[in-house]
Design a protein around this motif. Sequence first.
Motif, PDB file in Angstrom:
ATOM      1  N   THR A   1       0.749  -1.237  -0.014  1.00 40.27           N
ATOM      2  CA  THR A   1       0.059   0.032  -0.029  1.00 40.27           C
ATOM      3  C   THR A   1       0.954   1.276   0.034  1.00 40.27           C
ATOM      4  O   THR A   1       0.957   2.139  -1.031  1.00 40.27           O
ATOM      5  CB  THR A   1      -0.834  -0.103   1.103  1.00 40.27           C
TER       6      THR A   1
ATOM      7  N   ARG B   1       3.621  11.468  16.164  1.00 37.73           N
ATOM      8  CA  ARG B   1       2.417  11.023  16.280  1.00 37.73           C
ATOM      9  C   ARG B   1       1.818  11.170  17.782  1.00 37.73           C
ATOM     10  O   ARG B   1       2.199  10.815  18.526  1.00 37.73           O
ATOM     11  CB  ARG B   1       2.199   9.592  15.814  1.00 37.73           C
TER      12      ARG B   1
ATOM     13  N   ASP C   1      -3.525   7.795  18.850  1.00 33.02           N
ATOM     14  CA  ASP C   1      -3.592   7.228  17.416  1.00 33.02           C
ATOM     15  C   ASP C   1      -3.019   6.042  17.404  1.00 33.02           C
ATOM     16  O   ASP C   1      -1.706   5.707  17.310  1.00 33.02           O
ATOM     17  CB  ASP C   1      -2.898   8.228  16.650  1.00 33.02           C
TER      18      ASP C   1
ATOM     19  N   ILE D   1      -1.255  -0.033  13.284  1.00 32.43           N
ATOM     20  CA  ILE D   1      -1.719  -1.261  12.865  1.00 32.43           C
ATOM     21  C   ILE D   1      -0.735  -2.398  13.178  1.00 32.43           C
ATOM     22  O   ILE D   1       0.677  -2.216  13.163  1.00 32.43           O
ATOM     23  CB  ILE D   1      -1.984  -0.856  11.247  1.00 32.43           C
TER      24      ILE D   1
ATOM     25  N   HIS E   1       1.126  -5.808  12.015  1.00 35.81           N
ATOM     26  CA  HIS E   1       1.353  -6.568  10.937  1.00 35.81           C
ATOM     27  C   HIS E   1       1.713  -7.870  11.173  1.00 35.81           C
ATOM     28  O   HIS E   1       2.832  -8.059  11.904  1.00 35.81           O
ATOM     29  CB  HIS E   1       2.377  -5.956   9.915  1.00 35.81           C
TER      30      HIS E   1
ATOM     31  N   THR F   1      -9.364  -2.871  21.391  1.00 32.86           N
ATOM     32  CA  THR F   1      -9.175  -3.475  20.080  1.00 32.86           C
ATOM     33  C   THR F   1      -7.862  -3.243  19.409  1.00 32.86           C
ATOM     34  O   THR F   1      -7.221  -2.271  19.746  1.00 32.86           O
ATOM     35  CB  THR F   1     -10.363  -2.920  19.030  1.00 32.86           C
TER      36      THR F   1
ATOM     37  N   ARG G   1      -3.240  -6.828   9.914  1.00 33.94           N
ATOM     38  CA  ARG G   1      -3.355  -7.180   8.795  1.00 33.94           C
ATOM     39  C   ARG G   1      -2.027  -8.047   8.420  1.00 33.94           C
ATOM     40  O   ARG G   1      -0.762  -8.029   9.395  1.00 33.94           O
ATOM     41  CB  ARG G   1      -3.624  -5.989   7.727  1.00 33.94           C
TER      42      ARG G   1
ATOM     43  N   PRO H   1       2.632   2.064  11.184  1.00 35.52           N
ATOM     44  CA  PRO H   1       1.823   3.105  10.644  1.00 35.52           C
ATOM     45  C   PRO H   1       2.597   3.633   9.348  1.00 35.52           C
ATOM     46  O   PRO H   1       3.686   3.244   8.990  1.00 35.52           O
ATOM     47  CB  PRO H   1       1.831   4.319  11.556  1.00 35.52           C
ATOM     48  N   SER H   2       1.785   4.195   8.443  1.00 33.45           N
ATOM     49  CA  SER H   2       2.748   4.828   7.366  1.00 33.45           C
ATOM     50  C   SER H   2       3.879   5.719   7.943  1.00 33.45           C
ATOM     51  O   SER H   2       3.794   6.236   9.050  1.00 33.45           O
ATOM     52  CB  SER H   2       1.456   5.749   6.766  1.00 33.45           C
TER      53      SER H   2
ATOM     54  N   SER I   1      -4.099   1.021   3.264  1.00 33.99           N
ATOM     55  CA  SER I   1      -5.122  -0.300   3.275  1.00 33.99           C
ATOM     56  C   SER I   1      -6.323  -0.082   3.763  1.00 33.99           C
ATOM     57  O   SER I   1      -6.703   0.925   4.469  1.00 33.99           O
ATOM     58  CB  SER I   1      -4.851  -1.445   4.424  1.00 33.99           C
TER      59      SER I   1
ATOM     60  N   ILE J   1      -9.610  -0.144   6.288  1.00 31.62           N
ATOM     61  CA  ILE J   1      -9.968  -0.701   7.481  1.00 31.62           C
ATOM     62  C   ILE J   1     -11.476  -0.975   7.675  1.00 31.62           C
ATOM     63  O   ILE J   1     -12.199  -0.253   7.622  1.00 31.62           O
ATOM     64  CB  ILE J   1      -9.603   0.380   8.516  1.00 31.62           C
TER      65      ILE J   1
ATOM     66  N   ARG K   1     -11.990   3.042   7.097  1.00 29.97           N
ATOM     67  CA  ARG K   1     -11.187   3.640   6.271  1.00 29.97           C
ATOM     68  C   ARG K   1     -11.283   3.224   4.562  1.00 29.97           C
ATOM     69  O   ARG K   1     -10.943   1.873   4.713  1.00 29.97           O
ATOM     70  CB  ARG K   1      -9.705   3.708   6.460  1.00 29.97           C
TER      71      ARG K   1
ATOM     72  N   PRO L   1      -7.807   8.357  13.859  1.00 30.16           N
ATOM     73  CA  PRO L   1      -7.461   9.495  13.272  1.00 30.16           C
ATOM     74  C   PRO L   1      -7.292   9.599  12.036  1.00 30.16           C
ATOM     75  O   PRO L   1      -7.368  10.720  11.373  1.00 30.16           O
ATOM     76  CB  PRO L   1      -6.229   9.939  14.228  1.00 30.16           C
ATOM     77  N   GLY L   2      -7.153   8.567  11.066  1.00 32.69           N
ATOM     78  CA  GLY L   2      -7.038   8.561   9.623  1.00 32.69           C
ATOM     79  C   GLY L   2      -8.451   9.050   9.189  1.00 32.69           C
ATOM     80  O   GLY L   2      -8.408   9.514   7.968  1.00 32.69           O
TER      81      GLY L   2
HETATM   82  O1  TXA Z   1      -1.834   0.442   4.400  1.00 28.77           O
HETATM   83  C1  TXA Z   1      -1.641   0.562   5.457  1.00 28.77           C
HETATM   84  O2  TXA Z   1      -2.519   0.398   6.532  1.00 28.77           O
HETATM   85  C2  TXA Z   1      -0.552   1.248   6.178  1.00 28.77           C
HETATM   86  C3  TXA Z   1       0.578   0.260   6.009  1.00 28.77           C
HETATM   87  C4  TXA Z   1       2.193   0.715   6.487  1.00 28.77           C
HETATM   88  O3  TXA Z   1       0.450  -1.048   6.515  1.00 28.77           O
HETATM   89  N1  TXA Z   1      -0.404   1.605   7.431  1.00 28.77           N
HETATM   90  C5  TXA Z   1      -1.253   2.749   7.883  1.00 28.77           C
HETATM   91  O4  TXA Z   1      -1.294   2.920   9.148  1.00 28.77           O
HETATM   92  O5  TXA Z   1      -1.779   3.216   6.982  1.00 28.77           O
HETATM   93  P1  TXA Z   1      -1.487   4.321   9.868  1.00 28.77           P
HETATM   94  O6  TXA Z   1      -1.443   4.178  11.091  1.00 28.77           O
HETATM   95  O7  TXA Z   1      -1.196   5.476   8.941  1.00 28.77           O
HETATM   96  O8  TXA Z   1      -3.340   4.406   9.803  1.00 28.77           O
HETATM   97  C6  TXA Z   1      -3.754   3.263  10.627  1.00 28.77           C
HETATM   98  C7  TXA Z   1      -5.155   3.962  10.881  1.00 28.77           C
HETATM   99  C8  TXA Z   1      -5.112   4.826  11.783  1.00 28.77           C
HETATM  100  O9  TXA Z   1      -5.914   5.814  11.359  1.00 28.77           O
HETATM  101  C9  TXA Z   1      -5.422   4.362  13.251  1.00 28.77           C
HETATM  102  O10 TXA Z   1      -6.252   5.501  13.941  1.00 28.77           O
HETATM  103  C10 TXA Z   1      -6.293   3.293  12.666  1.00 28.77           C
HETATM  104  O11 TXA Z   1      -5.841   2.943  11.744  1.00 28.77           O
HETATM  105  N2  TXA Z   1      -6.398   2.079  13.754  1.00 28.77           N
HETATM  106  C11 TXA Z   1      -5.270   1.651  14.376  1.00 28.77           C
HETATM  107  N3  TXA Z   1      -5.894   0.778  15.509  1.00 28.77           N
HETATM  108  C12 TXA Z   1      -7.352   1.062  15.446  1.00 28.77           C
HETATM  109  C13 TXA Z   1      -8.120   0.526  16.132  1.00 28.77           C
HETATM  110  N4  TXA Z   1      -8.065  -0.523  17.325  1.00 28.77           N
HETATM  111  N5  TXA Z   1      -9.444   0.743  15.909  1.00 28.77           N
HETATM  112  C14 TXA Z   1      -9.969   1.631  15.086  1.00 28.77           C
HETATM  113  N6  TXA Z   1      -8.789   2.235  14.238  1.00 28.77           N
HETATM  114  C15 TXA Z   1      -7.528   1.754  14.440  1.00 28.77           C
END
Ligand code: TXA
Length: 337
Positions: A37, A60, A64, A67, A69, A122, A126, A147-148, A186, A188, A200, A227-228
Amino acid sequence: MKTEILRCDSANALEFAVARAVELLRAGETVALPTETVYGLAADALNADAALKIFEAKERPRFDPLIVHLPNREMLARVASVDAVNSKLMSALVDRFWPGPLTLVLPRTPAVPDVVTAGLDTVAVRVSAHPVFSRIAAAFGSPLAAPSANRFGRISPTSAEHVRRELEGRIPLVIDAGPTQHGIESTIVAARNGSLELLRPGPITGEQLRAFADVCIGEAQSRPQAPGQLPSHYAPRTPLVLGSPLLSSENQAQRIGALSWRGTDSRGFAEIRVLSPSGDLREAAANLFRCLRELDDAKLDLIVAEHVPEGGLGSAIMDRLRRASSSDALDTPARSL
Ligand code: TXA
Ligand code: MG
């Protein structure tokens, strides 16, 4: 801190890069890695101190969550538990979409440190399909939080060069495996009593998910779970508005750039980037963040982003454009300047 960049352009270089990444991850350091991604900033997900370094490097906010992996789906039970109501649906999604760009939000196990889930009950998980990421995850042998690999609130990186510009001097290593395939983060989803909440939009589309369950759209503004989902995310520094790429005379004094869907009717702009001349949404998604960065670097007064067709991947692209847009009128139809 010096940031090393290792390319994976030969079998030997790949071996070396994998070994170096695993060595640093085992030492509790962060490493930027390619996924299918966007590039992610990885650290040992079960080591709170290591995960904390991700928050520091990205600036960050601690609320927030990250994810997680997994190297393979068998490891899911270590970090998440699935209740009986949703277990069939979750297994079906995992069978169909893992490894790949689908993140599942599931009840967590106590193995996951609070810092990773930002204290939520939670965890987002992925399995990446990227060959280099998979190699490193398998060699590391344990879940990686990632995260990104951008500073908080900025555009996600789709190349190692983007990562360098975001995080140079803050992280020890970037693994360079060229531009990423999908170009947007990705999809979500969370399971809610046998149906799915789309938190998302992303490369796995709402239409694809609807083959498995009812899908409702997460309530972003009123109840930001991720927060995304906040409106001002993925933002370039240059103001961006959604509109149609037609210039009127009163705008001629300004340097205006166009982010065009197919490159039609974008005469008169100081800079133009075209997402997909042939109108291919997959190509458009793959080009989106690179084009945004290039326009952001072009010393423009304003970027006008053209609408792409909604539906499928188009909805995921429009989601990113709406969040990048500085106008308050997030959901107004196309308008010309
Ligand atoms: O494609 C992707 O998902 C990329 C690659 C690196 O895997 N990762 C990514 O991570 O976009 P990040 O942190 O930029 O975005 C992850 C999102 C954030 O908005 C975060 O708030 C949400 O996932 N998130 C993480 N854990 C969560 C949870 N338990 N419940 C709801 N949202 C969650
Ligand atoms: Mg991000």
